[in-house]
Design an enzyme around this catalytic site. Sequence first.
Site, PDB file in Angstrom:
ATOM      1  N   ASN A  50      42.410  20.637  64.365  1.00  0.00           N
ATOM      2  CA  ASN A  50      41.801  19.448  63.786  1.00  0.00           C
ATOM      3  C   ASN A  50      42.197  19.319  62.321  1.00  0.00           C
ATOM      4  O   ASN A  50      42.881  20.189  61.775  1.00  0.00           O
ATOM      5  CB  ASN A  50      40.283  19.502  63.964  1.00  0.00           C
ATOM      6  CG  ASN A  50      39.666  18.116  64.068  1.00  0.00           C
ATOM      7  OD1 ASN A  50      40.090  17.185  63.405  1.00  0.00           O
ATOM      8  ND2 ASN A  50      38.653  17.998  64.900  1.00  0.00           N
ATOM      9  N   HIS A  78      44.417  41.183  48.048  1.00  0.00           N
ATOM     10  CA  HIS A  78      44.878  41.996  46.924  1.00  0.00           C
ATOM     11  C   HIS A  78      44.362  43.414  47.090  1.00  0.00           C
ATOM     12  O   HIS A  78      43.243  43.627  47.551  1.00  0.00           O
ATOM     13  CB  HIS A  78      44.324  41.462  45.594  1.00  0.00           C
ATOM     14  CG  HIS A  78      44.836  40.122  45.215  1.00  0.00           C
ATOM     15  ND1 HIS A  78      45.957  39.949  44.445  1.00  0.00           N
ATOM     16  CD2 HIS A  78      44.389  38.876  45.503  1.00  0.00           C
ATOM     17  CE1 HIS A  78      46.171  38.655  44.256  1.00  0.00           C
ATOM     18  NE2 HIS A  78      45.229  37.975  44.891  1.00  0.00           N
ATOM     19  N   THR A 128      34.950  38.740  59.149  1.00  0.00           N
ATOM     20  CA  THR A 128      35.478  39.812  58.308  1.00  0.00           C
ATOM     21  C   THR A 128      35.994  40.994  59.113  1.00  0.00           C
ATOM     22  O   THR A 128      36.642  41.871  58.558  1.00  0.00           O
ATOM     23  CB  THR A 128      34.399  40.318  57.338  1.00  0.00           C
ATOM     24  OG1 THR A 128      33.308  40.833  58.105  1.00  0.00           O
ATOM     25  CG2 THR A 128      33.913  39.219  56.419  1.00  0.00           C
ATOM     26  N   ARG A 143      28.652  37.952  63.149  1.00  0.00           N
ATOM     27  CA  ARG A 143      28.209  39.032  64.039  1.00  0.00           C
ATOM     28  C   ARG A 143      28.136  38.484  65.455  1.00  0.00           C
ATOM     29  O   ARG A 143      27.951  37.281  65.655  1.00  0.00           O
ATOM     30  CB  ARG A 143      26.817  39.538  63.639  1.00  0.00           C
ATOM     31  CG  ARG A 143      26.753  40.135  62.251  1.00  0.00           C
ATOM     32  CD  ARG A 143      27.391  41.527  62.227  1.00  0.00           C
ATOM     33  NE  ARG A 143      27.342  42.128  60.909  1.00  0.00           N
ATOM     34  CZ  ARG A 143      28.407  42.421  60.192  1.00  0.00           C
ATOM     35  NH1 ARG A 143      29.617  42.171  60.621  1.00  0.00           N
ATOM     36  NH2 ARG A 143      28.284  42.981  59.008  1.00  0.00           N
ATOM     37  N   LYS A 146      26.143  36.572  71.301  1.00  0.00           N
ATOM     38  CA  LYS A 146      25.954  36.807  72.739  1.00  0.00           C
ATOM     39  C   LYS A 146      27.297  36.933  73.429  1.00  0.00           C
ATOM     40  O   LYS A 146      28.321  36.485  72.910  1.00  0.00           O
ATOM     41  CB  LYS A 146      25.127  35.698  73.380  1.00  0.00           C
ATOM     42  CG  LYS A 146      25.822  34.339  73.450  1.00  0.00           C
ATOM     43  CD  LYS A 146      24.922  33.331  74.160  1.00  0.00           C
ATOM     44  CE  LYS A 146      25.602  31.994  74.318  1.00  0.00           C
ATOM     45  NZ  LYS A 146      24.788  31.042  75.046  1.00  0.00           N
TER      46      LYS A 146
END
Length: 149
Positions: A50, A78, A128, A143, A146
């Site tokens: 998109n 970095h 992350t 996180r 489900k």
Amino acid sequence: MTAAIDPEAFVDGSVRVMGENIVIEKGVKIYRGSEIVGPDVFIGAETFINRDAYIRPSVRLGARVNLGPFVRLITDNHDHGPHRRRAGAVRTDPIDIGDGVWIGASATILPGVTIGAGAIVAAGSIVTEDVPEDVLVGGVPARVIKSLP
């Protein structure tokens, strides 16, 4: 610039494709305002991107991936520098996104992350760490919310 764009792909005229070794496969659709910076970007068949996506070097998108508007796939990072300047030497840590993944609007995927096939990343999330196949992740940092059937 060397970009191999399949003739059956649609890339809006406002999309900036820069760098080398960029492959855009058959049936891909990339809407306005996106920026794709190589080298080493692969966008698999029938993927939908998109508007205003930001894709950095060393990104692999599998087939049938959907990216919502304003998604950012950031591979630059970095090393930690000394006190005087904490942003040390630049490095690129690849991002690998499996087949069938859906990444919601304004999500950010950070360097070195792999997202397993069939996963969903909720809008606004910051990913992350690696995401398993067939799960829904969300939040900052993202996180598992489900498992998906």
